[in-house]
Each structure stands twice: as structure tokens, then as C-alpha cells.
Design an enzyme around this catalytic site. Structure first.
Site, short mmCIF file in Angstrom:
data_model
loop_
_atom_site.label_atom_id
_atom_site.label_comp_id
_atom_site.label_asym_id
_atom_site.label_seq_id
_atom_site.Cartn_x
_atom_site.Cartn_y
_atom_site.Cartn_z
CG ASP A 280 -2.21 0.86 0.90
OD1 ASP A 280 -2.13 1.75 0.04
OD2 ASP A 280 -3.25 0.66 1.55
C1 NOJ Z 1 -4.03 3.89 0.21
C2 NOJ Z 1 -5.22 3.02 0.37
O1 NOJ Z 1 -5.13 2.29 1.58
C3 NOJ Z 1 -5.46 2.06 -0.77
O2 NOJ Z 1 -6.72 1.47 -0.60
C4 NOJ Z 1 -5.35 2.74 -2.09
O3 NOJ Z 1 -5.62 1.85 -3.14
C5 NOJ Z 1 -3.96 3.34 -2.20
N1 NOJ Z 1 -3.76 4.32 -1.14
C6 NOJ Z 1 -3.71 4.00 -3.55
O4 NOJ Z 1 -4.40 5.17 -3.66
#
Ligand code: NOJ
Length: 755
Positions: A280
Site C-alpha cells: 500500500d
Molecule cells: C491507500 C489506500 O489504503 C489504498 O486502498 C489505495 O488503493 C492506495 N492508497 C492508492 O491510492
């Protein structure tokens, strides 16, 4: 030099394709032999970027990274124009011309925005959910996107956690069905340019963050993990999802991003996952905040655990070369991940044509088309949960005077909830506009804002309320205006609740009540004595005991998406009878959280007749009951269930099965859908089992007066669970079958599984 390389592998590609379809392995092997360690590491770098035309600051840096060959993928850059610019840089300005992979958070729609995912799950309509994903894929791929960071399938039993809005609620059986439908919808066969790779997230257990606080740790037994949380991730893997995103949280002391057991032993070896894994955002670097070492060390740990793509932290490009030099990882470890990324690009056909998904004409036709909008409107109407309808106040008549009140009644930016990166707000209607259009020539509708979201402007700032659309105004002036309008109206429709960004990432709450200023407005509206319909907006289950006791009609509309205004009219005025059922339990008090229907039995359960008894598992000041239980939702019509009939009363352990059937009759005046639900319980087992678990559901359409038989096949596989040794077993003995209209209103029959 660069062109000769491109020519070389195009030649190689053509040769290989002619010889034996396309031998991707051979192609990627050939390419990797030409790559330096640095170039391989570059492929593992996934960077966020804003529109290329704006001065986002970070973009220049990213352009340089791309030109240097230091980037494998970028995300949340959208549109054929912008993506072509970056793709051209990668293909024409780097030594090997390896194309870029474009990812994006396409979560509940792209430019046509569907309701929040939690709302979609309340439709219990897997065809609709698949259709939403299909349309999202068509729109996003037309805009140059190859890969979506969806579905999010984290089971969540705690409404304080704001990301409950992104998943399918608290039940793993339903969550698994939704996961399969979404992967299918996005990916299809992944053989045409309108299909997009999916990414199941957040692996794993993110929805169990302690205290309902985002990014927090998770400490969980294997029993709970595998019986209650893992099923939806596994369902997505079995459906062939291309990729997995790792969660931010730590799991039993090891952050998921550095968790080899999770990402390699379980996911790859046990479950047989063959795709690629992304971290993430910034999670690789943030492993240092988990106290796992400096950036070089944590980069090595993440790679060795199984993380292929480093999203957003640039730690791999900054550290892995050095980590190889000092022996923390080997070049072969880098090769494994690099190979996975190149393989994906090859299979998408990007080496043959890096601009395959970059067709401006297609983009123009696909986005926010009439057909897509019609689907979003139809599907949104399936997600509104009718929580209360005293004296059949709803549906409203299409005549007379409607006083539409509340900060959410005319707020263009708040219709679509928090995950709408490609939103074109100017194209969407507010409820007020949609209602005026819908009632043209029939009824008169007038609007008054009535209150701010919160009395405290700072709270509004934190939830990113759009102040240029809705400035924070004087509370009493707002209220007076709304009360004047209420006097004028025959009926008051109050659009109140959580603004869009009060759910989604990092908006956790310790108070689940309706925001203060709006609650006072609602009280004042009720005091006028006029009939009040509450359109409750939220991205989570909220505490609604007071509303349930005082407001005659409540329609929970979540955040309904770009066509939400029209869909609300369809339901409010009776063109569509509500059919949605809750996929999360609605508590009486935030103090009950985590709160969910499928809990395990205790030694001293709450007494049936009298909810409080000393020395029982109850609170002293609140019963254990829900205001609205899991599976609950009313209709404009009524349904009657016949007694349940079983095809036999016992089955054998070795592959036996039976059928449980019930006849459902629409006994009211409206044609409508009913969601018939099947729950099972294992009353004697080797470990404690949930008091009931959803194990089947069917959404049936019944015309007024019509009856249909609904049958559920019950196999021993459906009765299996992970026992204390983590064996997946069905244990012989008595089982309870419960069938009904929600998780509490059920009729029970029993059967035996015999050895
Ligand atoms: C953080 C989030 O937790 C995740 O769900 C998301 O896909 C990513 N950022 C990318 O934006």
C-alpha cells in the site's frame, strides 16, 4: 541504440507469437537478460501522480524518474492525453523502452459513479455488482487504465473504522460472493481492451484494526482469522484476481508488508496465488515506523516477504541496489519480482503496442454514457435500505408541496462518497435538482439547507467539506429558514447525515451519532408536526436509536453516486420498491462496537425475556440488541414465508446433501424483490461456533400476490470450519437451519449429519 533494442524484442515477440501463440516466459527471459540490476529495480517502483498539466510539484520529479527507467507503474494519473505523455516518455526516452503500467483507484465506478461499496453489498445482487465492475472497467480502460485497486474485501465488524464504507460489511460468506462478482466484472477473461486487472485488498485483516482506528495493529487468533476474515480474499484469489495489495496493519506482531508467512507461505504456497503483489501507499518505507529497521533493511524485508511493487515510497529504487551489494537480498530475489511485473505487461500486450489502451475516440464514447448512467441509477435504487416506514408514509405522492431540507439535499460534491478519483462533479445532479426534474409539472419542491454539517467548522474542515460549494453559515439563520419552508410544505424530506469524507480512509469516529447541528435540525423539523422522511446519508452503520423512535420514515441512502438524486426519487415516489438489506448491524450505542450478528456463544448469554441480568454477558446500560440487525430492510410490500420443508432430516458426513425450501408470497400491493436468507448453526462442536452464520441467499422478484419456492442446497462442505488443528472439517451431529427475511426474523428447523 534504444531503437535497436525495441526492434530486437519486437522481432523476438513476433517470432515467438508466430511459433506458438505467445511464449511470454521466453520473451520476458530474453528481456531480463538485457536489463541491469538498476533497471530491474526500476520496474518495481509504483508512483502516484496528478494530472500532468498541473503544477503538482511531484510530477517533474516523476517525469525524471520515468525517463531514467526508474518507474514500472504510475497510478491515479487518468485520461488518454496524460497517460500517453508518460507512456511516450517510457517507451521513447528510456534505454529499453519498457512500457508503463497504469493503475488507479477505480473503486465504485469511474466517471459514472455507483454507490459506495458497502451500499452495493446491501443490494445482495451479485449481477448488479458484477455489472458495476464491468462498466467501471470499460470506462477506466478507455481512459488508459490497466489496473484497478479494487475489490476491497476487508471484513469489518466495527463501524468506527471509516473504511467500512469500502467493503461488503461484516459477513464473510456475502463478502466472498461480492469479491467474486467484482473480480469477474473487472477482469472478464482479461483478453480485451475493455477489461482491467483487479487487485484484491487489503491483505490482510485491515478491517480488524484495533479500536476501529485506521492503520492500527491487529492481533488475532487463527480460529478467527480463517473462520471469519480470510474467506473473501481467498474467493478473489480463486476467481483469478491478478494482484494483491498488502494492508498497512501489523498482524500478530509482524506488519503485513514484511510478513513472509502471509504473503509467501499462505498466499502463494498454500493458496496458489500466481499474480503480483503491491504494497500500500508508502508502506515499505513506513515499516521503519513499525520499528523494523532502517530504509535499506525494511526494503529488503518487504521484498523477501513477497512484495513486488513498492507503492509510493521509492524505497526499492533508493535501497535495493545497495541491499544486494551488502547481501541483504540477492539479484535473484529482485528478478523474481521484476519478472512478475514484466509478465503482466507482456500479457496485456503492452510490448506489442504500448498505446493499446490509449484511444481518445473510445474515451469520448465510453465515459459517462447514457447507458452507464441508466445502470448507475437502477443499481443505486437497489442499495437504499428502508429502515422504517410508519403508517406507510412512503412512497410519497407525486403531488403537493415538498419541503426538501438539509445540507446534503443540494450538495453536488457530496453525492458520490469518498472514492471517486475521476468524478466530474459539474455533471452530476444534486437531490434538489433531480427532484425538480422528476416532479416537473406534478409537485412543487423547495429547498433550504437548514444547518451546517457540524456546529464546529473545524470538524467540517477535517472532513473536507467543500466550502466553496457550502460555506459554513450562521446556524440560527439556517434553522429559521428551514422552519419557514417546513411550514409551507405538506411533507418534509430531510437529507442529513455524514458528508462524503466522513467515511473512507482516515475518517474514523468515536461517535456514531448524526452530526450535532443536523440532529438539532431534525428535532426542530419533527417538532413542526409535519410528516418527516429522513434520507440518511452515511458511509457506515450509524447510531439511530433516537431517529428510529421519533422519525416516521427513514431511508438509508449511503452515498448514492453520480445518479443518486434520480435514484432517490425513483424510490421515494414509488417507481421502485426498496429491496436492500443491511450487511452490517446497526448498534444502539458506539459502546457496543465491535458489533456484529455472527458472534460466538458465551457461557452466559443475554437472557431472552429480560435483557439485563446480573452476571450475564450484557451491559448494564444497554441491551446487546441492534437497532437494525444484519440482513434487515423493509419494502413497500409485505412477504409471507411458508414453513421450511427439508428434503430429508439427516445426511451422511461423506458428501451428503439436502434441500431446504420455503415458499415466499408477496402479500402486499407493490411488485418487489425480497432477499431470502439462509443461516446455519452448529450447536455442538469441538470449538465454539457462531450463534448463526449466513450460508445462502436469493434475491427473488415477486409481483403483488405472486408466490415462489426458494430452495437452498445444504452440503457438508457448507458446514465446514477450521477446527483447533486448523483442519477444515464438518463435524457430525445436530445442525440448525434458519431461513427468513433478516438475521433475527427466522424460522428454524433441524437436521443431523451422521457418520
Ligand atoms: C491507500 C489506500 O489504503 C489504498 O486502498 C489505495 O488503493 C492506495 N492508497 C492508492 O491510492
Amino acid at each position: 541504440m534504444r531503437y535497436s533494442f525495441i526492434l530486437l524484442y519486437l522481432l523476438l515477440y513476433v517470432q515467438v507469437s508466430v511459433a506458438q501463440e505467445i511464449d511470454y516466459d521466453k520473451f520476458v527471459d530474453g528481456l531480463m537478460r538485457k536489463m541491469t540490476l538498476r533497471e530491474k529495480i526500476g520496474q518495481l517502483n509504483l508512483l502516484p501522480t496528478g494530472p500532468v498539466t498541473t503544477a503538482y510539484g511531484q510530477n517533474e520529479e516523476i517525469f525524471e524518474d520515468v525517463r531514467r527507467g526508474d518507474v514500472g507503474g504510475v497510478f491515479n494519473l487518468r485520461g488518454v492525453h496524460d497517460n500517453t505523455i508518460i507512456q511516450r516518455m517510457a517507451v521513447e526516452e528510456t534505454r529499453l523502452g519498457i512500457p508503463i503500467l497504469f493503475g488507479c483507484d477505480v473503486i465504485h465506478g469511474y466517471e459514472t459513479i455507483f454507490p459506495l461499496n458497502i451500499a452495493l453489498s446491501c443490494s445482495w445482487d451479485m449481477n448488479a455488482i458484477e455489472e458495476m465492475a464491468r462498466i467501471s472497467a470499460r470506462e477506466a480502460t478507455a481512459s488508459g487504465i490497466h489496473w484497478t485497486f479494487s475489490p476491497m474485501v476487508d471484513i469489518c465488524k466495527d463501524a468506527r473504522w471509516s473504511r467500512i464504507s469500502e467493503g461488503a460489511g461484516e459477513d464473510p460468506f456475502l463478502g466472498a460472493a461480492v469479491a467474486r462478482a467484482m473480480v469477474k466484472g473487472y477482469q472478464g477473461n482479461l483478453d480485451s481492451i475493455d477489461e482491467m486487472m483487479a487487485c484484491v485488498k487489503h491483505f490482510a485483516l485491515y478491517g480488524a484494526s484495533e479500536g476501529g482506528r485506521d492503520y492500527n495493529m491487529v492481533d488475532m487468533s487463527c480460529n478467527r482469522m480463517f473462520n471469519e476474515y480470510m474467506l473473501p480474499y481467498k474467493a478473489a484469489i480463486d476467481e483469478g484476481v491478478s494482484s494483491v495489495m498488502v494492508s498497512f496493519n501489523d498482524i500478530n506482531g509482524i506488519p503485513a508488508t514484511a510478513n513472509k508467512w502471509l504473503l509467501t507461505d499462505l498466499l502463494r504456497k498454500q493458496w496458489g496465488f500466481k499474480g503480483f503483489i503491491t504494497s500500500d501507499h508508502s508502506a515499505v518505507k513506513e515499516l521503519s515506523n513499525h520499528s523494523l529497521g532502517d530504509e535499506r533493511e525494511v526494503s529488503a524485508k518487504a521484498l523477501l516477504a513477497g512484495v513486488d511493487f513498492d507503492m509510493g515510497s521509492r524505497s526499492y529504487v533508493a535501497q535495493l541496489e545497495n541491499a544486494v551489494k551488502c547481501g541483504l537480498v540477492s539479484e535473484a530475489d529482485v528478478d523474481v519480482s521484476c519478472r512478475r511485473i514484466l509478465m503482466v505487461k507482456a500479457k496485456l500486450g503492452l510490448f506489442e503496442n504500448p498505446y493499446r489502451f490509449l484511444d481518445a475516440k473510445r474515451e469520448k464514447c465510453e465515459l459517462y454514457s447514457k447507458a452507464n448512467r441508466a445502470a448507475a441509477r437502477r443499481i443505486a435504487a437497489e442499495t437504499f435500505v428502508l429502515l422504517k416506514n410508519a403508517n406507510h408514509l412512503l412512497p410519497l405522492s407525486k403531488s403537493g408541496r415538498i419541503a426538501l431540507v438539509g445540507p446534503l439535499a443540494h450538495a453536488r460534491t457530496q453525492m458520490h462518497g469518498n472514492w471517486a478519483v475521476a468524478a466530474k462533479n459539474e455533471k452530476y445532479s444534486t437531490i434538489f435538482e433531480a427532484m425538480q426534474q422528476y416532479l416537473k409539472g406534478k409537485a412543487e419542491v423547495r429547498y433550504s439547507k437548514g444547518s451546517n454539517y457540524f456546529y464546529d467548522e473545524e470538524m467540517e474542515r477535517r472532513t473536507w467539506v467543500n466550502f466553496s460549494e457550502q460555506p459554513h453559515l450562521n446556524d440560527s439563520i439556517l434553522l429559521d429558514d428551514a422552519l419557514r419552508l417546513a411550514e409551507w410544505g405538506d411533507v418534509i424530506v430531510a437529507a442529513l447525515g455524514e458528508p462524503g469524507d466522513l467515511s473512507g480512509e482516515s475518517s474514523c469516529r468515536t461517535n456514531l451519532d448524526m452530526p450535532d447541528a443536523q440532529h438539532d435540525l431534525l428535532k426542530a423539523l419533527l417538532a413542526t408536526g409535519k410528516p418527516v422522511v429522513l434520507l440518511n446519508f452515511a458511509g457506515r452503520p450509524t447510531v439511530m436509536g433516537w431517529e428510529n423512535a421519533h422519525v416516521p420514515a427513514i431511508l438509508h441512502v449511503w452515498h448514492p453516486g453520480s445518479e443518486g438524486g434520480a435514484a432517490i426519487c425513483d424510490v421515494l415516489f414509488g417507481d421502485v420498491s426498496p429491496s436492500a438489506k443491511l450487511t452490517t448491524s446497526f448498534p444502539q450505542s458506539v459502546g457496543q462496537e465491535p458489533f456484529y450478528y455472527n458472534h460466538r456463544a458465551t457461557s452466559r448469554p443475554q437472557a431472552k425475556e429480560k435483557w439485563f441480568e446480573k452476571f450475564r454477558s450484557n451491559y448494564i446500560d444497554c441491551s446487546n440488541d441492534a437497532v437494525y440487525p444484519f440482513g434487515y430492510g423493509l419494502s413497500y410490500t409485505t412477504f409471507e414465508y411458508s414453513p421450511v420443508i427439508l428434503s430429508c432430516n439427516d445426511i451422511c458426513l461423506d458428501g451428503g446433501e439436502l434441500t431446504a425450501s420455503v415458499t415466499v408470497t408477496n402479500t402486499g400491493k407493490y411488485d418487489a424483490f425480497e432477499v431470502v436468507q439462509l443461516y446455519l448453526h452448529d450447536p455442538v462442536a469441538s470449538i465454539t461456533r457462531p450463534i448463526k452464520e449466513l450460508k445462502g441467499f436469493e434475491r427473488v422478484f415477486l409481483k403483488s400476490g405472486e408466490s415462489k419456492v426458494v430452495s437452498f442446497k445444504i452440503t457438508t462442505d457448507l458446514l465446514k470450519f477450521y477446527n483447533a488443528n486448523m483442519d477444515f472439517v464438518c463435524e457430525p451431529g445436530l445442525f440448525n437451519i434458519m431461513i427468513g427475511t433478516n438475521s433475527e426474523d427466522l424460522q428454524q428447523v433441524d437436521f443431523m449429519v451422521k457418520e
